[in-house]
Design an enzyme around this catalytic site. Structure first.
Site, PDB file in Angstrom:
ATOM      1  N   GLU A   1      -9.620   1.125  -3.491  1.00  0.00           N
ATOM      2  CA  GLU A   1      -8.479   1.223  -2.599  1.00  0.00           C
ATOM      3  C   GLU A   1      -7.278   1.821  -3.314  1.00  0.00           C
ATOM      4  O   GLU A   1      -7.014   1.532  -4.472  1.00  0.00           O
ATOM      5  CB  GLU A   1      -8.126  -0.150  -2.024  1.00  0.00           C
ATOM      6  CG  GLU A   1      -9.068  -0.505  -0.895  1.00  0.00           C
ATOM      7  CD  GLU A   1      -8.763  -1.830  -0.272  1.00  0.00           C
ATOM      8  OE1 GLU A   1      -8.890  -1.943   0.944  1.00  0.00           O
ATOM      9  OE2 GLU A   1      -8.408  -2.758  -0.994  1.00  0.00           O
TER      10      GLU A   1
ATOM     11  N   CYS B   1      -0.106   4.165  -5.799  1.00  0.00           N
ATOM     12  CA  CYS B   1      -0.584   3.159  -6.745  1.00  0.00           C
ATOM     13  C   CYS B   1      -2.099   3.273  -6.855  1.00  0.00           C
ATOM     14  O   CYS B   1      -2.807   3.121  -5.863  1.00  0.00           O
ATOM     15  CB  CYS B   1      -0.176   1.779  -6.236  1.00  0.00           C
ATOM     16  SG  CYS B   1      -0.749   0.491  -7.340  1.00  0.00           S
TER      17      CYS B   1
ATOM     18  N   CYS C   1     -11.548  -6.514 -14.007  1.00  0.00           N
ATOM     19  CA  CYS C   1     -10.830  -6.431 -15.287  1.00  0.00           C
ATOM     20  C   CYS C   1     -11.310  -7.591 -16.155  1.00  0.00           C
ATOM     21  O   CYS C   1     -11.521  -8.695 -15.657  1.00  0.00           O
ATOM     22  CB  CYS C   1      -9.326  -6.531 -15.061  1.00  0.00           C
ATOM     23  SG  CYS C   1      -8.370  -6.454 -16.595  1.00  0.00           S
TER      24      CYS C   1
ATOM     25  N   CYS D   1      -6.090 -12.495 -16.825  1.00  0.00           N
ATOM     26  CA  CYS D   1      -4.758 -13.113 -16.690  1.00  0.00           C
ATOM     27  C   CYS D   1      -4.851 -14.171 -15.582  1.00  0.00           C
ATOM     28  O   CYS D   1      -5.488 -13.935 -14.548  1.00  0.00           O
ATOM     29  CB  CYS D   1      -3.718 -12.060 -16.345  1.00  0.00           C
ATOM     30  SG  CYS D   1      -3.617 -10.763 -17.598  1.00  0.00           S
TER      31      CYS D   1
ATOM     32  N   CYS E   1      -3.927 -13.398 -11.777  1.00  0.00           N
ATOM     33  CA  CYS E   1      -4.343 -12.111 -11.238  1.00  0.00           C
ATOM     34  C   CYS E   1      -5.713 -12.193 -10.572  1.00  0.00           C
ATOM     35  O   CYS E   1      -6.689 -12.638 -11.179  1.00  0.00           O
ATOM     36  CB  CYS E   1      -4.377 -11.077 -12.358  1.00  0.00           C
ATOM     37  SG  CYS E   1      -5.050  -9.487 -11.825  1.00  0.00           S
TER      38      CYS E   1
ATOM     39  N   GLY F   1      -7.374  -3.151 -12.516  1.00  0.00           N
ATOM     40  CA  GLY F   1      -7.843  -2.834 -13.861  1.00  0.00           C
ATOM     41  C   GLY F   1      -6.759  -2.607 -14.891  1.00  0.00           C
ATOM     42  O   GLY F   1      -5.573  -2.478 -14.573  1.00  0.00           O
ATOM     43  N   GLU F   2      -7.179  -2.579 -16.152  1.00  0.00           N
ATOM     44  CA  GLU F   2      -6.271  -2.357 -17.277  1.00  0.00           C
ATOM     45  C   GLU F   2      -6.478  -0.909 -17.754  1.00  0.00           C
ATOM     46  O   GLU F   2      -7.509  -0.598 -18.373  1.00  0.00           O
ATOM     47  CB  GLU F   2      -6.581  -3.371 -18.394  1.00  0.00           C
ATOM     48  CG  GLU F   2      -5.949  -3.085 -19.732  1.00  0.00           C
ATOM     49  CD  GLU F   2      -4.437  -2.872 -19.703  1.00  0.00           C
ATOM     50  OE1 GLU F   2      -3.709  -3.665 -19.095  1.00  0.00           O
ATOM     51  OE2 GLU F   2      -3.996  -1.873 -20.311  1.00  0.00           O
TER      52      GLU F   2
ATOM     53  N   SER G   1       0.675   1.062 -16.567  1.00  0.00           N
ATOM     54  CA  SER G   1       1.039  -0.346 -16.697  1.00  0.00           C
ATOM     55  C   SER G   1      -0.015  -1.054 -17.548  1.00  0.00           C
ATOM     56  O   SER G   1      -1.205  -0.960 -17.277  1.00  0.00           O
ATOM     57  CB  SER G   1       1.109  -0.984 -15.302  1.00  0.00           C
ATOM     58  OG  SER G   1       1.379  -2.360 -15.406  1.00  0.00           O
TER      59      SER G   1
ATOM     60  N   SER H   1       3.363  -5.603 -18.774  1.00  0.00           N
ATOM     61  CA  SER H   1       3.328  -6.854 -18.029  1.00  0.00           C
ATOM     62  C   SER H   1       3.597  -8.001 -18.993  1.00  0.00           C
ATOM     63  O   SER H   1       2.705  -8.436 -19.715  1.00  0.00           O
ATOM     64  CB  SER H   1       1.954  -7.013 -17.373  1.00  0.00           C
ATOM     65  OG  SER H   1       1.784  -5.997 -16.425  1.00  0.00           O
ATOM     66  N   LEU H   2       4.822  -8.486 -18.984  1.00  0.00           N
ATOM     67  CA  LEU H   2       5.219  -9.489 -19.980  1.00  0.00           C
ATOM     68  C   LEU H   2       4.996 -10.914 -19.457  1.00  0.00           C
ATOM     69  O   LEU H   2       4.312 -11.711 -20.082  1.00  0.00           O
ATOM     70  CB  LEU H   2       6.685  -9.248 -20.376  1.00  0.00           C
ATOM     71  CG  LEU H   2       7.137  -9.869 -21.680  1.00  0.00           C
ATOM     72  CD1 LEU H   2       6.300  -9.416 -22.859  1.00  0.00           C
ATOM     73  CD2 LEU H   2       8.614  -9.553 -21.952  1.00  0.00           C
ATOM     74  N   HIS H   3       5.640 -11.243 -18.376  1.00  0.00           N
ATOM     75  CA  HIS H   3       5.421 -12.510 -17.641  1.00  0.00           C
ATOM     76  C   HIS H   3       5.863 -13.791 -18.344  1.00  0.00           C
ATOM     77  O   HIS H   3       5.857 -14.864 -17.724  1.00  0.00           O
ATOM     78  CB  HIS H   3       3.954 -12.693 -17.223  1.00  0.00           C
ATOM     79  CG  HIS H   3       3.371 -11.499 -16.547  1.00  0.00           C
ATOM     80  ND1 HIS H   3       3.952 -10.920 -15.447  1.00  0.00           N
ATOM     81  CD2 HIS H   3       2.280 -10.745 -16.823  1.00  0.00           C
ATOM     82  CE1 HIS H   3       3.232  -9.870 -15.078  1.00  0.00           C
ATOM     83  NE2 HIS H   3       2.228  -9.741 -15.899  1.00  0.00           N
TER      84      HIS H   3
ATOM     85  N   ASN I   1       2.017 -13.316  -5.677  1.00  0.00           N
ATOM     86  CA  ASN I   1       1.274 -13.319  -4.415  1.00  0.00           C
ATOM     87  C   ASN I   1       0.055 -14.220  -4.559  1.00  0.00           C
ATOM     88  O   ASN I   1      -0.832 -13.929  -5.356  1.00  0.00           O
ATOM     89  CB  ASN I   1       0.815 -11.902  -4.056  1.00  0.00           C
ATOM     90  CG  ASN I   1       1.969 -11.092  -3.510  1.00  0.00           C
ATOM     91  OD1 ASN I   1       2.703 -11.522  -2.640  1.00  0.00           O
ATOM     92  ND2 ASN I   1       2.145  -9.905  -4.068  1.00  0.00           N
TER      93      ASN I   1
ATOM     94  N   CYS J   1       0.925  -6.546  -3.040  1.00  0.00           N
ATOM     95  CA  CYS J   1       0.415  -7.110  -4.296  1.00  0.00           C
ATOM     96  C   CYS J   1      -0.489  -8.294  -3.982  1.00  0.00           C
ATOM     97  O   CYS J   1      -0.085  -9.212  -3.282  1.00  0.00           O
ATOM     98  CB  CYS J   1       1.560  -7.651  -5.146  1.00  0.00           C
ATOM     99  SG  CYS J   1       2.570  -6.413  -5.887  1.00  0.00           S
TER     100      CYS J   1
HETATM  101  N1  SAH Z   1      -3.670  -4.282 -15.975  1.00  0.00           N
HETATM  102  C1  SAH Z   1      -2.393  -3.712 -15.854  1.00  0.00           C
HETATM  103  C2  SAH Z   1      -2.147  -3.000 -14.548  1.00  0.00           C
HETATM  104  C3  SAH Z   1      -2.623  -3.659 -13.307  1.00  0.00           C
HETATM  105  S1  SAH Z   1      -1.785  -5.128 -12.877  1.00  0.00           S
HETATM  106  C4  SAH Z   1      -1.322  -4.762 -16.123  1.00  0.00           C
HETATM  107  O1  SAH Z   1      -1.651  -5.931 -16.231  1.00  0.00           O
HETATM  108  O2  SAH Z   1      -0.160  -4.372 -16.254  1.00  0.00           O
HETATM  109  C5  SAH Z   1      -0.279  -4.495 -12.204  1.00  0.00           C
HETATM  110  C6  SAH Z   1       0.744  -5.572 -11.988  1.00  0.00           C
HETATM  111  O3  SAH Z   1       0.353  -6.437 -10.902  1.00  0.00           O
HETATM  112  C7  SAH Z   1       0.931  -6.462 -13.196  1.00  0.00           C
HETATM  113  O4  SAH Z   1       2.242  -6.377 -13.693  1.00  0.00           O
HETATM  114  C8  SAH Z   1       0.694  -7.857 -12.674  1.00  0.00           C
HETATM  115  O5  SAH Z   1       1.691  -8.718 -13.111  1.00  0.00           O
HETATM  116  C9  SAH Z   1       0.817  -7.728 -11.177  1.00  0.00           C
HETATM  117  N2  SAH Z   1       0.046  -8.792 -10.517  1.00  0.00           N
HETATM  118  C10 SAH Z   1      -1.213  -9.173 -10.750  1.00  0.00           C
HETATM  119  N3  SAH Z   1      -1.571 -10.197  -9.955  1.00  0.00           N
HETATM  120  C11 SAH Z   1      -0.501 -10.486  -9.220  1.00  0.00           C
HETATM  121  C12 SAH Z   1      -0.232 -11.441  -8.210  1.00  0.00           C
HETATM  122  N4  SAH Z   1      -1.159 -12.303  -7.804  1.00  0.00           N
HETATM  123  N5  SAH Z   1       0.991 -11.464  -7.666  1.00  0.00           N
HETATM  124  C13 SAH Z   1       1.942 -10.584  -8.049  1.00  0.00           C
HETATM  125  N6  SAH Z   1       1.750  -9.642  -8.984  1.00  0.00           N
HETATM  126  C14 SAH Z   1       0.545  -9.594  -9.555  1.00  0.00           C
HETATM  127 FE1  SF4 Z   2      -6.304  -7.215 -15.871  1.00  0.00          FE
HETATM  128 FE2  SF4 Z   2      -3.735  -6.515 -15.408  1.00  0.00          FE
HETATM  129 FE3  SF4 Z   2      -4.979  -8.372 -13.894  1.00  0.00          FE
HETATM  130 FE4  SF4 Z   2      -4.348  -8.949 -16.402  1.00  0.00          FE
HETATM  131  S1  SF4 Z   2      -2.883  -8.469 -14.717  1.00  0.00           S
HETATM  132  S2  SF4 Z   2      -6.319  -9.406 -15.406  1.00  0.00           S
HETATM  133  S3  SF4 Z   2      -4.698  -6.990 -17.390  1.00  0.00           S
HETATM  134  S4  SF4 Z   2      -5.515  -6.202 -14.024  1.00  0.00           S
END
Ligand code: SAH
Ligand code: SF4
Length: 362
Positions: A94, A107, A114, A118, A121, A166-167, A198, A220-222, A297, A340
């Site tokens: 998608e 996007c 992945c 995380c 995610c 994906g990463e 990203s 993606s710091l978080h 989300n 998201c």
């Molecule tokens: N793997 C890469 C790129 C894909 S994730 C990365 O981790 O940066 C892209 C963004 O989506 C990340 O910054 C992540 O924080 C965000 N993301 C993932 N799951 C999410 C969720 N459930 N709610 C909001 N943002 C989310």
């Molecule tokens: Fe993979 Fe990015 Fe999701 Fe982490 S946030 S599991 S690196 S897609």
């Protein structure tokens, strides 16, 4: 056999030049071919009428031209468009187009699933399925540009972000040629700062990326401290915050006006307190950056909750006091499940964890 042939979609200019040289053709054929493919969306060898019949048949002996097929297109009230695409490798991908006043952002995904797991995610929860090929990565831009009727005079896609599934840096070898085609004038001709990779923090590849190509970086710091980040982004145990921030500083060091975008998903009671915001601005003080806050989300099977609007606002205010530009990502396209955490790319699961995969985009 057809399967042994190279798909010309996904070869960057240097690779195409090599191919043409092999069959005794001049270098400029590569640029000519790219123009046909990426500017005029010619997806059949017979469309390339500026190539002789003989040359076209020569090319067909060793190559194919396979573009993704659109399985479905959904349009949201707010203009967001979501395409479900299919390549012959199997599994649907998608891709989401998010139009705004002054720009249009696409996007795209780099992997199906992945492996980095995380904890917030949905893609991570599904596990790793497979890498996308370069053709599948650039094919997402190709289809969207074609469907939107993009031309050199009418640029609908102004920005591309690798923030789908994906990463991207874990699939570096296939992502890099796709980035090159995005920037190439004979490809999509996007400006460097408008193509954003990203990453969750694959430090060695951040350095590799800096050496290989000029694109924007989002990280993606978080979380502002290692103990908490270890829980949210397990990769932090390998490359901790200090190592990651050093790589970020190095990434923008000789780039004029370049800034890292730090993404920070706000999860209720986990990483959204004022003390987190204060710690965050402290550690980011010496890095040219902006902050993008993403209210979490929720998705099935995960217990985290989205931060309350007042916590998001307070967090943003604290960050902005430090003069770091801090934006909150808006939810777009949720009526077509394109926001998201809402994308559901159907796929055949090799990990047997589920029959569908949830994918989130920005
Ligand atoms: N793997 C890469 C790129 C894909 S994730 C990365 O981790 O940066 C892209 C963004 O989506 C990340 O910054 C992540 O924080 C965000 N993301 C993932 N799951 C999410 C969720 N459930 N709610 C909001 N943002 C989310
Ligand atoms: Fe993979 Fe990015 Fe999701 Fe982490 S946030 S599991 S690196 S897609």
């Amino acid at each position: 056999m057809k399967d042994d042939k190279i798909n010309l979609l996904g070869l960057d200019r240097a690779a195409l030049e090599k191919l043409f040289a092999k069959i005794g053709e001049q270098k400029y054929r590569a640029a000519q071919f790219m123009k046909g493919l990426y500017h005029h969306y010619e997806s059949d060898f017979d469309d390339y009428t500026n190539f002789s019949k003989l040359l076209r048949s020569k090319m067909q002996q060793f190559s194919t031209l396979e573009v993704p097929q659109v399985v479905s297109e959904k349009k949201s009230k707010d203009g967001t468009i979501k395409w479900l695409l299919q390549m012959k490798e199997g599994n649907a991908i998608e891709t989401v187009y998010i139009p705004e006043k002054k720009r249009g952002t696409l996007c795209i995904s780099s992997q199906i699933g992945c492996s980095l797991n995380c904890s917030f995610c949905a893609t991570g929860a599904q596990g790793f399925n497979r890498h996308l090929t370069t053709a599948e990565i650039i094919g997402q831009v190709w289809v969207a540009a074609k469907e939107l009727g993009q031309s050199s005079k009418n640029r609908k896609i102004t920005n591309v972000v690798l923030m789908g599934m994906g990463e991207p840096l874990a699939n570096y070898a296939r992502v890099l040629p796709a980035l090159k085609i995005m920037l190439d004038d004979y490809g999509f001709g996007l400006a460097s700062r408008r193509v954003t990779v990203s990453t969750s923090g694959m430090v060695p590849y951040i350095y590799q990326l800096k050496d290989d190509i000029d694109v924007s970086l989002a990280v993606s710091l978080h979380a502002p401290m290692d103990l908490l980040r270890n829980k949210l982004v397990p990769l932090n145990k390998k490359y901790n915050i200090e190592t990651l921030l050093k790589a970020c500083k190095d990434y923008v060091k000789d780039k004029r006006k370049a800034k890292i975008t730090f993404e920070y998903t706000l999860i209720k009671g986990v990483n959204d307190k004022p003390e987190h915001a204060r710690a965050l601005i402290k550690i980011l003080a010496k890095t040219p950056c902006k902050i993008n806050l993403i209210p979490f989300n929720p998705f099935p099977g995960n217990d985290y909750q989205r931060s309350l609007p007042e916590s998001v606002e307070l967090f943003q205010n604290i960050c902005e006091k430090s003069r770091i530009v801090t934006t909150v990502r808006k939810t777009r396209g949720d009526d077509i499940n394109a926001a998201c955490g809402q994308l559901a790319g159907e796929f055949h699961d090799r990990t047997r964890r589920s029959n569908t995969i949830k994918m989130r985009v920005s």
